[in-house]
Design a protein around this motif. Structure first.
Motif, PDB file in Angstrom:
ATOM      1  N   ILE A 209      10.850  -6.530  -4.256  1.00 34.58           N
ATOM      2  CA  ILE A 209      11.622  -6.552  -2.839  1.00 34.58           C
ATOM      3  C   ILE A 209      10.479  -6.052  -1.888  1.00 34.58           C
ATOM      4  CG2 ILE A 209      11.616  -4.513  -4.020  1.00 34.58           C
ATOM      5  CD1 ILE A 209      14.363  -3.609  -2.640  1.00 34.58           C
ATOM      6  N   ASN A 210      11.248  -6.445  -0.847  1.00 41.18           N
ATOM      7  CA  ASN A 210      10.434  -5.513   0.222  1.00 41.18           C
ATOM      8  C   ASN A 210      10.994  -4.619   0.989  1.00 41.18           C
ATOM      9  OD1 ASN A 210       9.256  -4.535   2.095  1.00 41.18           O
ATOM     10  ND2 ASN A 210       7.375  -6.659   2.751  1.00 41.18           N
ATOM     11  N   PRO A 211      11.356  -3.250   1.096  1.00 44.01           N
ATOM     12  CA  PRO A 211      11.908  -2.201   1.466  1.00 44.01           C
ATOM     13  C   PRO A 211      11.576  -2.020   3.257  1.00 44.01           C
ATOM     14  CG  PRO A 211      10.999  -1.065  -1.041  1.00 44.01           C
ATOM     15  CD  PRO A 211      10.643  -2.410  -0.173  1.00 44.01           C
ATOM     16  N   ALA A 212      10.391  -1.856   3.600  1.00 39.33           N
ATOM     17  CA  ALA A 212       9.929  -1.564   4.293  1.00 39.33           C
ATOM     18  C   ALA A 212      10.437  -1.388   5.527  1.00 39.33           C
ATOM     19  CB  ALA A 212       8.344  -2.120   4.523  1.00 39.33           C
ATOM     20  N   LEU A 213      10.595  -0.008   6.038  1.00 44.10           N
ATOM     21  CA  LEU A 213      11.341   0.684   7.852  1.00 44.10           C
ATOM     22  C   LEU A 213      11.712  -1.015   8.634  1.00 44.10           C
ATOM     23  CD1 LEU A 213       9.998   4.070   7.520  1.00 44.10           C
ATOM     24  CD2 LEU A 213      12.435   2.738   6.401  1.00 44.10           C
TER      25      LEU A 213
ATOM     26  N   THR B 102       9.496   4.987  -1.494  1.00 50.00           N
ATOM     27  CA  THR B 102      10.884   6.127  -2.732  1.00 50.00           C
ATOM     28  C   THR B 102      12.018   6.326  -2.064  1.00 50.00           C
ATOM     29  OG1 THR B 102      10.346   7.968  -0.084  1.00 50.00           O
ATOM     30  CG2 THR B 102       8.575   8.250  -2.028  1.00 50.00           C
ATOM     31  N   THR B 103      12.535   5.288  -1.001  1.00 46.81           N
ATOM     32  CA  THR B 103      14.151   5.272  -1.292  1.00 46.81           C
ATOM     33  C   THR B 103      14.113   4.501  -2.042  1.00 46.81           C
ATOM     34  OG1 THR B 103      14.096   5.508   1.112  1.00 46.81           O
ATOM     35  CG2 THR B 103      15.985   4.322   0.507  1.00 46.81           C
ATOM     36  N   LEU B 104      13.639   3.453  -2.227  1.00 40.59           N
ATOM     37  CA  LEU B 104      13.760   2.697  -3.875  1.00 40.59           C
ATOM     38  C   LEU B 104      13.487   2.713  -5.043  1.00 40.59           C
ATOM     39  CD1 LEU B 104      13.409  -0.582  -5.222  1.00 40.59           C
ATOM     40  CD2 LEU B 104      10.803  -0.476  -4.386  1.00 40.59           C
TER      41      LEU B 104
ATOM     42  N   ARG C  75       0.757  -1.450  -0.036  1.00 42.61           N
ATOM     43  CA  ARG C  75       0.059  -0.255  -0.208  1.00 42.61           C
ATOM     44  C   ARG C  75       0.625   1.239  -0.070  1.00 42.61           C
ATOM     45  NH1 ARG C  75       0.003  -1.723   5.203  1.00 42.61           N
ATOM     46  NH2 ARG C  75       0.562  -0.087   6.816  1.00 42.61           N
ATOM     47  N   PRO C  76       0.726   2.082  -0.451  1.00 41.00           N
ATOM     48  CA  PRO C  76       1.517   3.809  -0.393  1.00 41.00           C
ATOM     49  C   PRO C  76       1.585   4.347   0.768  1.00 41.00           C
ATOM     50  CG  PRO C  76      -0.923   4.538  -1.291  1.00 41.00           C
ATOM     51  CD  PRO C  76      -1.338   2.660  -0.731  1.00 41.00           C
ATOM     52  N   ASP C  77       1.718   3.646   1.701  1.00 47.77           N
ATOM     53  CA  ASP C  77       2.461   3.993   2.974  1.00 47.77           C
ATOM     54  C   ASP C  77       3.513   4.966   3.651  1.00 47.77           C
ATOM     55  OD1 ASP C  77       2.949   3.970   5.832  1.00 47.77           O
ATOM     56  OD2 ASP C  77       0.753   3.051   6.108  1.00 47.77           O
ATOM     57  N   PRO C  78       4.094   5.871   3.790  1.00 48.68           N
ATOM     58  CA  PRO C  78       6.147   5.569   3.714  1.00 48.68           C
ATOM     59  C   PRO C  78       6.325   5.094   4.883  1.00 48.68           C
ATOM     60  CG  PRO C  78       3.793   7.606   4.941  1.00 48.68           C
ATOM     61  CD  PRO C  78       3.046   6.371   4.811  1.00 48.68           C
TER      62      PRO C  78
ATOM     63  N   ILE D  49      18.629  -5.961   3.876  1.00 46.97           N
ATOM     64  CA  ILE D  49      19.632  -5.154   3.818  1.00 46.97           C
ATOM     65  C   ILE D  49      18.707  -4.175   4.628  1.00 46.97           C
ATOM     66  CG2 ILE D  49      19.529  -5.079   0.938  1.00 46.97           C
ATOM     67  CD1 ILE D  49      16.136  -3.271   1.964  1.00 46.97           C
ATOM     68  N   ASP D  50      19.774  -3.285   5.070  1.00 43.26           N
ATOM     69  CA  ASP D  50      18.593  -2.190   5.972  1.00 43.26           C
ATOM     70  C   ASP D  50      18.604  -1.202   4.660  1.00 43.26           C
ATOM     71  OD1 ASP D  50      18.899  -0.072   7.103  1.00 43.26           O
ATOM     72  OD2 ASP D  50      20.454   0.713   7.664  1.00 43.26           O
ATOM     73  N   PRO D  51      16.479  -1.021   5.769  1.00 44.47           N
ATOM     74  CA  PRO D  51      16.239   0.047   4.090  1.00 44.47           C
ATOM     75  C   PRO D  51      16.506   1.718   4.306  1.00 44.47           C
ATOM     76  CG  PRO D  51      15.215  -1.009   6.265  1.00 44.47           C
ATOM     77  CD  PRO D  51      16.558  -1.496   6.430  1.00 44.47           C
ATOM     78  N   HIS D  52      17.672   1.659   5.494  1.00 42.89           N
ATOM     79  CA  HIS D  52      17.522   2.734   5.697  1.00 42.89           C
ATOM     80  C   HIS D  52      19.501   3.524   4.170  1.00 42.89           C
ATOM     81  CE1 HIS D  52      14.803   4.268   8.739  1.00 42.89           C
ATOM     82  NE2 HIS D  52      15.435   2.987   9.708  1.00 42.89           N
ATOM     83  N   ASP D  53      19.492   2.326   4.008  1.00 48.81           N
ATOM     84  CA  ASP D  53      20.613   2.222   3.592  1.00 48.81           C
ATOM     85  C   ASP D  53      20.438   2.349   1.709  1.00 48.81           C
ATOM     86  OD1 ASP D  53      23.011   2.374   2.253  1.00 48.81           O
ATOM     87  OD2 ASP D  53      24.312   0.641   3.381  1.00 48.81           O
ATOM     88  N   GLN D  54      20.447   3.120   0.706  1.00 48.50           N
ATOM     89  CA  GLN D  54      19.969   3.044  -0.094  1.00 48.50           C
ATOM     90  C   GLN D  54      21.125   2.622  -1.337  1.00 48.50           C
ATOM     91  OE1 GLN D  54      18.735   7.433  -2.452  1.00 48.50           O
ATOM     92  NE2 GLN D  54      20.188   6.862  -3.675  1.00 48.50           N
TER      93      GLN D  54
END
Length: 557
Positions: free
Chosen positions: A109-113, A28-30, A20-23, A152-157
């Motif tokens: 890919i699931n880049p969720a925080l 957006t990082t992806l 879903r489009p949730d922050p 992956i670390d979701p904060h690490d682009q």
């Protein structure tokens, strides 16, 4: 839904994100990682499935902000022709989206925080997609079990870029991850969950033996009731793996406790003499389920030899081992096979015939178990289904003579049909679906080397009949050994897994019906059945020494 229309080069591997489009989903990082990595953009396309929308302005503020940022980033990095972001998709289309990504040799890919569990990762793995996932939360355990991707670390682009680039560029790694995912996905299936749950329950019972229910192993002097009728309040639904309460929760010990109590009360309340349905108290059951056919679908001499050898091993080990014949043959065909062996029908405790729709007791004058017959009557359409199977079973371009009724092998609970050699008929899942769409709830099994189709009630199957006997006779499923070939009827996979032990007799079955089991986009047996399970052992052949060696490995009597 059309995804490929977004791409200039639709043949590139697809990087798929579905959320879903949730922050918190960190899409957006992806997108920034994809936009700023030129190598990744040259190798792959990106697909963002972000729910359904009509007007972004009408959405919640958080969702609107995410989607607006996505569109701005696509424009900023000039990703037109490289990123798909469809407005709408339907739930039935989701499997096709996974298949499309796998077909292009893409990555999910699931880049969720933070991801509490990660159901989409399970779904993607089931369709053969390698995965990249956040290291925060449930994906850690999922990847540990599946071994089909990277964390992956979701904060690490940069970490997101490197992980995606590694899976997309390295085809050997991609194939290894795909294979691991398909091989291990059964660990997240409902039967596997039930097995894990029951193992924890058993562990607790072993630690606190005073709390164990004695009904799990009834005393020899306790008679079993002559009937299972009038216990509909238990909603008896037997399966080879576990029992379920009416509300769907799992509680095997309590269900068996309640069942024995009701049977005991019923036995005490009737005035006529009790007739025990159990042929003595068996410690172990050997189940012969190796239907051996020739290319014409007739039983071969190998089946008789296998029966003789298994019986020889059983007699040499203990008098407390019971024998059950579990087959897709009709009763008459079963009698002919047994009579061709140097043995008698009375040596078997039960004959389960016609793909699990009938149970006969040779020690009781070959009597039919009327209670099992009553149990499996649930929603059985009876005569109404006869003509429907012949109409729906053949493919569109097939001949009307491809499927014909086989009265000699049919009974009230099993309608058998002969399949013409080389006929075009539908596979199991397709035929079952077409029958259900018309209100017919039943099992369909191709047997006799795909030369016969058995249609049985919904609750009738070879695996469920075994479960019925285990409860009826008070024999734990862990003490049941099922002997099968390397292939068999289309219900073969249901006999491989469960709480029972399975011995696969190599070279015993030459012709089988597996070609009518799986569709092109479904999984093979190796992907579904954990052949490395400690409950499954392969024997080198079907000679007595081969069978004994396999039983030794399994540690059974």
């Amino acid at each position: 839904m059309q995804i490929m229309r977004f791409f200039v080069n639709p043949h590139k591997p697809m990087i798929l994100a579905l959320s879903r489009p949730d922050p918190k989903k960190n899409v957006t990082t992806l997108l920034r990682a994809f936009g700023e990595c030129q190598a990744l953009r040259e190798l792959a396309n990106l697909t963002l499935i972000l729910g359904n929308r009509d007007d972004i302005d009408d959405m919640s503020s958080s969702s609107s902000a995410v989607l607006t940022t996505v569109i701005k980033l696509i424009d900023k990095y000039n990703l037109y022709g490289q990123v798909a972001y469809p407005k709408h998709h339907k739930q039935p289309e989701v499997p096709d989206i996974y298949r499309l990504a796998a077909k292009t040799k893409g990555v999910f890919i699931n880049p969720a925080l933070v991801e509490p569990f990660g159901l989409t990762l399970i779904e993607a793995a089931a369709y053969g997609l390698p995965i990249v996932a956040t290291k925060n939360g449930g994906p850690v355990d999922i990847l540990k079990a599946l071994n089909n991707g990277l964390l992956i670390d979701p904060h690490d682009q940069k970490a997101i870029e490197d992980a995606l680039l590694k899976l997309v560029a390295d085809k050997n790694l991609w194939l290894e991850c795909r294979k691991n995912g398909l091989k291990n996905i059964h660990r997240f299936s409902w039967p596997e969950h039930c097995r894990n749950y029951l193992s924890h329950v058993q562990h607790c019972r072993n630690r606190h033996p005073a709390n164990c229910l004695e009904v799990m192993k009834p005393a020899p002097e306790e008679p079993m009731s002559e009937s299972l009728r009038d216990v509909e309040d238990l909603s008896l639904k037997f399966s080879i793996d576990v029992d379920f309460k009416a509300n769907g929760e799992l509680d095997m010990a309590r269900r068996q406790h309640e069942l024995v109590e009701i049977l005991s009360r019923k036995a005490n309340s009737i005035s006529k003499p009790i007739v025990s349905y159990s042929p003595g108290r068996r410690q172990v059951l050997y189940v012969v389920a190796t239907d051996c056919y020739n290319s014409n679908g007739s039983p071969t001499e190998t089946l008789s030899l296998t029966v003789k050898n298994i019986m020889q091993v059983a007699r040499s080990r203990s008098s407390q081992i019971g024998l059950v014949f579990l087959t897709g043959l009709s009763l008459q065909e079963t009698k002919e096979v047994v009579n061709s062996c140097p043995t008698n029908l009375e040596d078997f405790d039960a004959l389960i015939c016609s793909s699990g729709s009938e149970i006969y007791y040779p020690w009781k004058d070959l009597g039919l178990d009327d209670d099992y017959e009553a149990h499996i009557e649930y929603r059985w359409p009876g005569e109404n289904i006869k003509s429907a199977v012949m109409r729906l079973g053949k493919i569109e371009e097939g001949s009307e003579h491809d499927i014909a009724q086989c009265p000699s092998a049919s009974s009230f609970q099993c309608y058998s049909y002969s399949i013409k050699p080389g006929a075009g008929v539908r596979k199991v899942n397709d035929l079952r679906q077409r029958l259900r769409m018309r209100g017919f709830r039943c099992n369909v099994v191709y047997t006799h080397a795909a030369s016969r189709l058995n249609v049985t009630p919904l609750f009738a199957s070879r695996s469920q009949a075994l479960r019925y006997l285990s409860v009826r006779w008070g024999v734990d499923l862990s003490s049941v050994v099922v002997f099968v070939g390397e292939k068999g009827d289309t219900d073969y996979e249901g006999l491989l897994v469960g709480l029972h032990k399975t011995v696969i007799l190599k070279r015993s079955v030459e012709y089988a019906s597996e070609k009518l089991l799986h569709n092109e986009d479904s999984f093979n047996t190796d992907d579904i059945v954990p052949l490395e399970s400690t409950n499954i052992c392969a024997a080198e052949g079907y000679e007595p020494q081969d069978i004994s060696a396999a039983l030794e490995k399994l540690g059974v009597m």
